[in-house]
Design a protein around this motif. Structure first.
Motif, mmCIF file in Angstrom:
data_model
loop_
_atom_site.group_PDB
_atom_site.id
_atom_site.type_symbol
_atom_site.label_atom_id
_atom_site.label_comp_id
_atom_site.label_asym_id
_atom_site.label_seq_id
_atom_site.Cartn_x
_atom_site.Cartn_y
_atom_site.Cartn_z
ATOM 1 N N ALA A 215 0.829 -1.203 0.000
ATOM 2 C CA ALA A 215 0.000 0.000 0.000
ATOM 3 C C ALA A 215 0.867 1.259 0.000
ATOM 4 C CB ALA A 215 -0.929 -0.012 1.216
ATOM 5 N N ILE A 216 1.960 1.228 0.745
ATOM 6 C CA ILE A 216 2.900 2.359 0.731
ATOM 7 C C ILE A 216 3.460 2.548 -0.673
ATOM 8 C CG2 ILE A 216 5.170 3.109 1.552
ATOM 9 C CD1 ILE A 216 4.427 1.755 4.262
ATOM 10 N N ASN A 217 3.802 1.443 -1.307
ATOM 11 C CA ASN A 217 4.337 1.528 -2.668
ATOM 12 C C ASN A 217 3.305 2.084 -3.644
ATOM 13 O OD1 ASN A 217 6.427 0.977 -4.695
ATOM 14 N ND2 ASN A 217 4.994 -0.584 -5.448
ATOM 15 N N PHE A 218 2.025 1.722 -3.429
ATOM 16 C CA PHE A 218 0.950 2.237 -4.281
ATOM 17 C C PHE A 218 0.922 3.763 -4.237
ATOM 18 C CE2 PHE A 218 -3.682 3.165 -4.934
ATOM 19 C CZ PHE A 218 -3.804 2.644 -6.209
ATOM 20 N N ALA A 219 1.014 4.333 -3.050
ATOM 21 C CA ALA A 219 1.037 5.789 -2.924
ATOM 22 C C ALA A 219 2.286 6.380 -3.559
ATOM 23 C CB ALA A 219 0.946 6.182 -1.450
#
Length: 843
Positions: A215-219
């Motif tokens: 999810a961090i990578n998605f942002a």
């Protein structure tokens, strides 16, 4: 002047809104392809790790899309207002509609040929592997027979992912996703590796860490995209905006927010990621004005105008989320409903009024955007400031069906009665349509089933039969009943029988989700999943409920009272006459409500005479000419010895629920209680209690097609009353009398929510006097212990004009049930149901 106009939205917000209104909803295939690839790569892993790996695959590879003019970014689909498919829950209904979904009656979606091909290829993997397949395998034949007969349906979670939840947005605003990962690592370090629970807890914790890193990578992918777009942007203003977007996305939601803009962006990432993880709808933002307020209050570099524009941008983004359903469910949820309920006002945990500046700004945003989402709700109690309620009434009289209004004085004690602490009950928000729950501590499984109370009454009137099939228990031929208690006793037995199978169906679906599709990303945002080391679907929440909702309450109550009044009190009708009239649909062809008895009379053929004689001899062993005539009349849809149309007029003119008549209203109350008390006897697989609700979405129209003629004079297949509202056109003594009737229902035991629709003529609530009258109706209803009310403020002529020329009324938003929708996208039969509701004025 008390009333004051709402301001105009910025040009940016108007452009963003136009992109939503003008969009043609499409089905996209990227998520389905990615989740299928992930599952193929993880054969043999535990289910929750497979889910985490699937989320990782999706977050790392789903296309990154930043639309023109956006200040808040993060998209589920490439195209506006479109949808992805989640085949791990179900898929066969999508495949069946590849050629027809774009032209169906309710909520059409275009499926491009290449998308259909990609989906078809992905679907090959999922045969026998979905949650729907597993749930179906657990269900008994009796459950399936009940669903086939239209008694209830569990389609919401049967075909889709689990939703109906409010997560801890405030936690992420404070500590970010990185804080969640640290909390999980700390929990892992404290585990006792010698306990049997260690193995499954470890899997859950690993799945959370995998999901949140992805999810961090998605942002961060959005930060990179924004920077790339800024490098190519020639407009200096937009270039600066994109650079700020990149900066925001690099920081949040990985870390905590330090200003209001970051908080808004962090909120939206959470909201969109929850939608991406599963196909569950009703992911509700909850008390937005409470957890966002500290970032607004403490942001010294923020102008109120820019803060308002950011909120407006979030409101538009909420309308970018869309969902497709199978053709039948689409009719029940007509209007592209996603049910993202956002709640403002009310009390805080200390029992003090919580209204703040953002409470008003959220209403301003709804007035600016004028789109169905969010489903804006307000909480009202004795301490609610008058200016807040008046502002809410000003918003309501704009005609969009928002805000819905909820009564703290009923909901808080009803939740305490279900086991919530007082502080948690005071902190409730609204989920989906009208369902109260304590945010970020609850797996409510609201909207778990549609239960057709009127169908159960029909089955009662037919001794447990639907047609020739003995579906329920034999509870007696009603023509032999001697008093109303005979009817209530039979109805209670039928209700107990069908609720039992409703519970079985819900529990089968509940178990299937826990076994095949636990949701680690969602679970980590609800207490106490991390503390307990288990997913939400396995019972990780502090509060666990299952909430099936009934509809047809007014039809059932009015029918029971019509029998009481006309058969047993006034003795105007015999039970034999009533039964004959019902069996013949009052002499009307099914579905042809305007056709007279004589117009429908078929010729009495020799074959029909023979058939009638054979049936009567087989049933009774004797025969007379009157029986033959009656039986032939029933076959033909006429009554040859009884004037069924006159019987219908007597029943239709019987006093009805909605006019503040105790004798009538208390019958409806008793009928509703029979359902509610039966439901609350049961528990679910997560260790929680079943709790009843009374609300319909728009299922009162769809499932009315499954109900035969009723003793209130209603013809077969016509729509049923919605929620706890009186039947359309039957509340004739004014708005206060109607609310008084509805308030007599036992809203405290319907703790999964009740829904009351009321409609006003615009002229009735115009000006300062109209506004004060409007607010007084709300206060009076809540003083009488009603739970919920929402309003359509629109005249019949406008709605009819929108039917004739829909292209001129794209902006017309109305309240359907627990949600609002663009009027022109609704199926005509749903539009007709809204048009037929009583339009109130003040005498």
């Amino acid at each position: 002047m008390i009333a004051k106009d709402f301001s105009e939205p910025t040009a940016r917000v108007q452009r963003l809104k136009k992109s939503i209104v003008d969009a043609t909803p499409q089905v996209e295939s990227e998520r389905a392809v990615l989740v299928t690839e992930a599952y193929k790569e993880t054969e043999g892993l535990p289910p929750i790790l497979r889910r985490a790996k699937a989320v990782e695959k999706i977050f790392n590879n789903l296309p990154v899309t930043i639309r023109d003019d956006e200040l808040i970014v993060g998209a589920i689909t490439k195209n506006p207002r479109s949808t992805e498919i989640c085949p791990e829950f179900s898929y066969d209904w999508v495949e069946a509609e590849f050629e027809t979904m774009g032209t169906r009656m309710a909520d059409p979606f275009i499926i491009p040929k290449n998308v259909a091909n990609e989906l078809g290829e992905a679907f090959k993997y999922w045969e026998g592997k979905t949650t729907s397949d597993l749930a179906s395998s657990y269900m008994s034949q009796e459950v399936k027979d009940c669903m086939d007969a239209g008694v209830f349906t569990v389609g919401n979670y049967f075909y889709g992912g689990v939703g109906h939840v409010c997560v801890d947005y405030g936690k992420i605003l404070k500590v970010g996703f990185r804080g969640v990962i640290e909390e999980v690592v700390n929990a892992m370090e404290k585990m006792d590796t010698s306990t049997p629970e260690y193995i499954k807890k470890q899997q859950f914790y690993k799945s959370v860490i995998i999901s949140y890193n992805a999810a961090i990578n998605f942002a961060h992918r959005y930060a990179k995209k924004a920077k790339e777009m800024a490098d190519l942007e020639s407009n200096p203003t937009r270039k600066e905006e994109l650079l700020q977007i990149a900066k925001n996305c690099q920081k949040v939601p990985e870390n905590g927010a330090t200003n209001f803009y970051e908080a808004c962006q962090s909120f939206w990432f959470i909201q969109s990621m929850l939608q991406i993880e599963s196909s569950g709808h009703s992911i509700s933002p909850g008390r937005f004005d409470q957890y966002m307020y500290p970032y607004y209050k403490n942001d010294n570099n923020l102008s109120k105008e820019f803060a308002q524009e950011l909120i407006d941008c979030i409101w538009v983004k909420l309308n970018d989320v869309n969902k497709t359903r199978d053709e039948v469910s689409a009719q029940a949820f007509a209007g592209y409903a996603v049910f993202q309920n956002l709640c403002v006002g009310g009390q805080n945990e200390e029992g003090l009024d919580a209204t703040n500046d953002l409470s008003f700004m959220c209403m301003e945003a709804s007035a600016h955007v004028k789109l169905p989402a969010p489903s804006l709700s307000i909480r009202v109690w004795q301490g609610t400031p008058d200016d807040f309620l008046l502002r809410a009434c000003e918003l309501a009289r704009l005609g969009m069906g928002v805000p819905a209004m909820y009564n703290d004085e009923v909901i808080i004690p009803s939740l305490v009665n279900r086991g919530l602490t007082l502080r948690d009950a005071r902190n409730y928000c609204i989920i989906g349509c009208v369902e109260p729950q304590c945010p970020n501590k609850t797996e409510g499984w609201h909207d778990a089933a549609f239960f057709n109370a009127a169908k159960v009454l029909e089955i009662t009137l037919n001794n447990g039969k639907v047609g020739d099939k003995q579906l329920g228990p034999a509870t007696g031929d009603i023509t032999t009943f001697t008093c109303m208690e005979d009817f209530y006793s039979a109805f209670e037995k039928q209700m107990a029988y069908f609720v039992k199978y409703l519970v079985e169906a819900d529990n089968c679906v509940d178990i299937a989700h826990a076994e095949r599709c636990p949701l680690p990303f969602l679970s980590a945002l609800v207490d106490d999943c991390i503390g307990r080391g288990k997913s939400l679907q396995e019972g990780g929440a502090i509060y666990n409920f299952t909430g099936p909702q009934a509809f047809g309450v007014a039809d059932t109550g009015d029918s029971m009272y019509a029998i009481q009044k006309n058969v047993f009190e006034d003795k105007t009708l015999s039970l034999q006459d009533l039964k004959g009239a019902l069996d013949s649909n009052f002499g009307h062809s099914v579905g042809c409500k305007d056709t007279s008895v004589n117009d429908n009379a078929d010729a009495i053929t020799e074959a029909k005479v023979y058939e009638a004689v054979k049936k009567i001899l087989g049933e009774t062993g004797s025969i007379d000419i009157a029986q033959v005539q009656d039986r032939i009349g029933a076959m033909n849809g006429i009554g040859s010895t009884t004037n069924y149309e006159n019987i219908r007029k007597i029943l239709d003119n019987t006093p009805s629920f909605g006019n503040d008549i105790d004798a009538v209203d208390l019958v409806a109350r008793r009928c509703a209680q029979i359902y509610c008390f039966e439901v609350e006897k049961y528990t679910n697989p997560r260790g929680g209690q079943f709790q009843a609700g009374i609300y319909p979405v728009s299922a009162n129209v769809l499932f009315g097609k499954d109900v035969a003629a009723l003793p209130n004079g209603r013809l077969a297949t016509e729509p049923l009353a919605d929620g706890v509202s009186p039947r359309s056109g039957k509340d004739q003594n004014g708005p206060t009398a109607a609310t008084n009737s509805v308030a007599k229902l036992d809203h405290f035991v319907a703790s999964n929510g009740t829904l009351y629709n009321q409609k006003f003529l615009p002229s009735a609530v115009a000006g300062d006097k109209g506004l004060m009258n409007f607010a007084s109706v709300v206060r009076s209803y809540f003083d009488h212990k009603g739970m919920h009310v929402q309003f359509n403020v629109v005249d019949k002529e406008t709605l009819l004009a929108a039917q004739r020329e829909p292209e001129k009324y794209n902006d017309l938003v109305v309240r359907v049930a627990g949600y609002s929708a663009q009027f022109v996208v609704l199926a005509k039969e749903v539009q007709d149901d809204i048009i037929s509701r009583t339009s109130h004025a003040f005498s």
